[in-house]
Design a protein around this motif. Structure first.
Motif, PDB file in Angstrom:
ATOM      1  N   LEU A   1       3.659  -6.033   5.953  1.00  0.00           N
ATOM      2  CA  LEU A   1       3.770  -4.767   5.216  1.00  0.00           C
ATOM      3  C   LEU A   1       2.395  -4.198   4.863  1.00  0.00           C
ATOM      4  CD1 LEU A   1       6.786  -5.177   2.763  1.00  0.00           C
ATOM      5  CD2 LEU A   1       6.481  -3.453   4.531  1.00  0.00           C
ATOM      6  N   ALA A   2       1.458  -5.067   4.521  1.00  0.00           N
ATOM      7  CA  ALA A   2       0.115  -4.591   4.171  1.00  0.00           C
ATOM      8  C   ALA A   2      -0.538  -3.884   5.358  1.00  0.00           C
ATOM      9  CB  ALA A   2      -0.754  -5.763   3.703  1.00  0.00           C
ATOM     10  N   LYS A   3      -0.389  -4.458   6.552  1.00  0.00           N
ATOM     11  CA  LYS A   3      -0.976  -3.838   7.749  1.00  0.00           C
ATOM     12  C   LYS A   3      -0.240  -2.543   8.099  1.00  0.00           C
ATOM     13  CE  LYS A   3      -2.926  -8.048   9.639  1.00  0.00           C
ATOM     14  NZ  LYS A   3      -2.941  -9.013  10.737  1.00  0.00           N
ATOM     15  N   GLN A   4       1.072  -2.556   7.964  1.00  0.00           N
ATOM     16  CA  GLN A   4       1.837  -1.323   8.208  1.00  0.00           C
ATOM     17  C   GLN A   4       1.356  -0.220   7.270  1.00  0.00           C
ATOM     18  OE1 GLN A   4       6.100  -1.905   7.919  1.00  0.00           O
ATOM     19  NE2 GLN A   4       6.011  -3.767   9.171  1.00  0.00           N
ATOM     20  N   ARG A   5       1.181  -0.583   5.992  1.00  0.00           N
ATOM     21  CA  ARG A   5       0.747   0.380   4.986  1.00  0.00           C
ATOM     22  C   ARG A   5      -0.639   0.937   5.326  1.00  0.00           C
ATOM     23  NH1 ARG A   5       1.764  -2.758   1.127  1.00  0.00           N
ATOM     24  NH2 ARG A   5       3.895  -2.123   0.802  1.00  0.00           N
ATOM     25  N   GLU A   6      -1.571   0.056   5.759  1.00  0.00           N
ATOM     26  CA  GLU A   6      -2.917   0.504   6.132  1.00  0.00           C
ATOM     27  C   GLU A   6      -2.858   1.548   7.243  1.00  0.00           C
ATOM     28  OE1 GLU A   6      -5.001  -3.030   7.328  1.00  0.00           O
ATOM     29  OE2 GLU A   6      -5.662  -3.495   5.296  1.00  0.00           O
ATOM     30  N   TYR A   7      -2.107   1.247   8.288  1.00  0.00           N
ATOM     31  CA  TYR A   7      -2.009   2.177   9.411  1.00  0.00           C
ATOM     32  C   TYR A   7      -1.320   3.481   9.006  1.00  0.00           C
ATOM     33  CZ  TYR A   7      -3.606  -1.207  12.895  1.00  0.00           C
ATOM     34  OH  TYR A   7      -4.355  -2.078  13.639  1.00  0.00           O
ATOM     35  N   ALA A   8      -0.208   3.370   8.307  1.00  0.00           N
ATOM     36  CA  ALA A   8       0.538   4.564   7.909  1.00  0.00           C
ATOM     37  C   ALA A   8      -0.313   5.473   7.025  1.00  0.00           C
ATOM     38  CB  ALA A   8       1.832   4.168   7.199  1.00  0.00           C
ATOM     39  N   GLU A   9      -1.042   4.883   6.077  1.00  0.00           N
ATOM     40  CA  GLU A   9      -1.904   5.687   5.199  1.00  0.00           C
ATOM     41  C   GLU A   9      -3.069   6.292   5.962  1.00  0.00           C
ATOM     42  OE1 GLU A   9      -3.055   3.403   1.755  1.00  0.00           O
ATOM     43  OE2 GLU A   9      -0.987   3.323   1.010  1.00  0.00           O
ATOM     44  N   PHE A  10      -3.609   5.552   6.920  1.00  0.00           N
ATOM     45  CA  PHE A  10      -4.713   6.042   7.746  1.00  0.00           C
ATOM     46  C   PHE A  10      -4.300   7.329   8.465  1.00  0.00           C
ATOM     47  CE2 PHE A  10      -7.089   5.770  11.882  1.00  0.00           C
ATOM     48  CZ  PHE A  10      -8.358   6.001  11.377  1.00  0.00           C
ATOM     49  N   VAL A  11      -3.093   7.353   8.979  1.00  0.00           N
ATOM     50  CA  VAL A  11      -2.594   8.549   9.674  1.00  0.00           C
ATOM     51  C   VAL A  11      -2.188   9.611   8.654  1.00  0.00           C
ATOM     52  CG1 VAL A  11      -0.787   9.443  11.198  1.00  0.00           C
ATOM     53  CG2 VAL A  11      -1.852   7.222  11.686  1.00  0.00           C
ATOM     54  N   PHE A  12      -1.441   9.214   7.651  1.00  0.00           N
ATOM     55  CA  PHE A  12      -0.882  10.153   6.668  1.00  0.00           C
ATOM     56  C   PHE A  12      -1.961  10.927   5.906  1.00  0.00           C
ATOM     57  CE2 PHE A  12       1.073  11.279   2.575  1.00  0.00           C
ATOM     58  CZ  PHE A  12       2.228  11.924   3.021  1.00  0.00           C
ATOM     59  N   THR A  13      -3.093  10.283   5.625  1.00  0.00           N
ATOM     60  CA  THR A  13      -4.124  10.929   4.797  1.00  0.00           C
ATOM     61  C   THR A  13      -4.974  11.943   5.557  1.00  0.00           C
ATOM     62  OG1 THR A  13      -5.628   9.067   5.183  1.00  0.00           O
ATOM     63  CG2 THR A  13      -4.312   9.026   3.146  1.00  0.00           C
ATOM     64  N   ALA A  14      -4.851  11.982   6.870  1.00  0.00           N
ATOM     65  CA  ALA A  14      -5.585  13.008   7.621  1.00  0.00           C
ATOM     66  C   ALA A  14      -4.997  14.370   7.273  1.00  0.00           C
ATOM     67  CB  ALA A  14      -5.471  12.739   9.119  1.00  0.00           C
ATOM     68  N   LYS A  15      -5.859  15.360   7.108  1.00  0.00           N
ATOM     69  CA  LYS A  15      -5.388  16.684   6.682  1.00  0.00           C
ATOM     70  C   LYS A  15      -4.844  17.519   7.852  1.00  0.00           C
ATOM     71  CE  LYS A  15      -8.340  17.083   2.592  1.00  0.00           C
ATOM     72  NZ  LYS A  15      -8.294  15.720   2.288  1.00  0.00           N
ATOM     73  N   ARG A  16      -5.512  17.440   8.976  1.00  0.00           N
ATOM     74  CA  ARG A  16      -5.106  18.257  10.121  1.00  0.00           C
ATOM     75  C   ARG A  16      -4.248  17.447  11.088  1.00  0.00           C
ATOM     76  NH1 ARG A  16     -10.685  20.275  12.247  1.00  0.00           N
ATOM     77  NH2 ARG A  16      -9.620  19.384  14.010  1.00  0.00           N
TER      78      ARG A  16
END
Length: 195
Positions: free
Chosen positions: A154-169
């Motif tokens: 879950l920690a790795k999933q969260r890292e990847y998901a946030e990495f993508v989600f936090t991009a603005k464009r």
């Protein structure tokens, strides 16, 4: 004495004398010396008791479960208030500030606390994994990617998901997905190379 710690101290520019003095106290206690996180660590019965390192303006000992120490001499600080729960630091800016007997007392108390089972257990991050529309689209188009993603912790999933989600464009989100796809398929975490 652990050769890795001797090498670590020999390489230090700041506070070499202080590190040697602190080490001379620690090696005469029932602790095992090791290197963890790139710094000297002192362990009792497989439990991390304290670490030692020098910085620009001080040399420090940090007690992993220092929150349980009585600290009657008022030597301990919490370096990151509201973030750090158990860790407490003891800092010295010169060799004259190091009281051997006091350091020894604190370390022995930390060992007693460890033996008594006093420890703050890490809490699990229960924050949900938020999958962006772009990442979900990639999953829909690439089942291997989706399967590999959900096999991660879950920690790795969260890292990847946030990495993508936090991009603005949207373009940035897509370029990030392209970048992380081989890592996910390989079963690696986003920040594994730093750990």
């Amino acid at each position: 004495m652990n050769k890795q710690i001797t090498d670590y101290i020999d390489k230090q520019v700041n506070y070499k004398e202080e590190l040697l003095l602190l080490r001379s106290i620690l090696v005469n206690l029932p602790l095992k010396e090791d290197i963890k996180w790139g710094i000297p660590a002192y362990i009792y019965n497989g439990k991390n008791i304290l670490g030692m390192s020098s910085f620009k303006s001080y040399v420090g000992l940090w007690f992993h479960q220092g929150v349980f120490l009585k600290d009657e001499a008022n030597l301990l600080i919490n370096a990151q208030k509201d973030k750090t729960k158990g860790l407490r630091q003891m800092r010295f800016s010169s060799i004259t500030e190091i009281d051997k007997n006091l350091v020894r007392e604190y370390v022995l108390e930390a060992i007693e606390n460890c033996t008594a089972g006093k420890a703050i257990k890490p809490t699990r991050n229960t924050k949900p994994v938020i999958i962006s529309a772009e990442l979900q689209k990639s999953f829909d188009e690439n089942k291997i990617l989706e399967d590999a993603f959900y096999k991660l912790t879950l920690a790795k999933q969260r890292e990847y998901a946030e990495f993508v989600f936090t991009a603005k464009r949207e373009n940035t989100k897509i370029s990030r997905i392209i970048k992380i796809t081989p890592l996910i398929i390989a079963g690696k975490g986003l920040n594994d190379k730093y750990k």
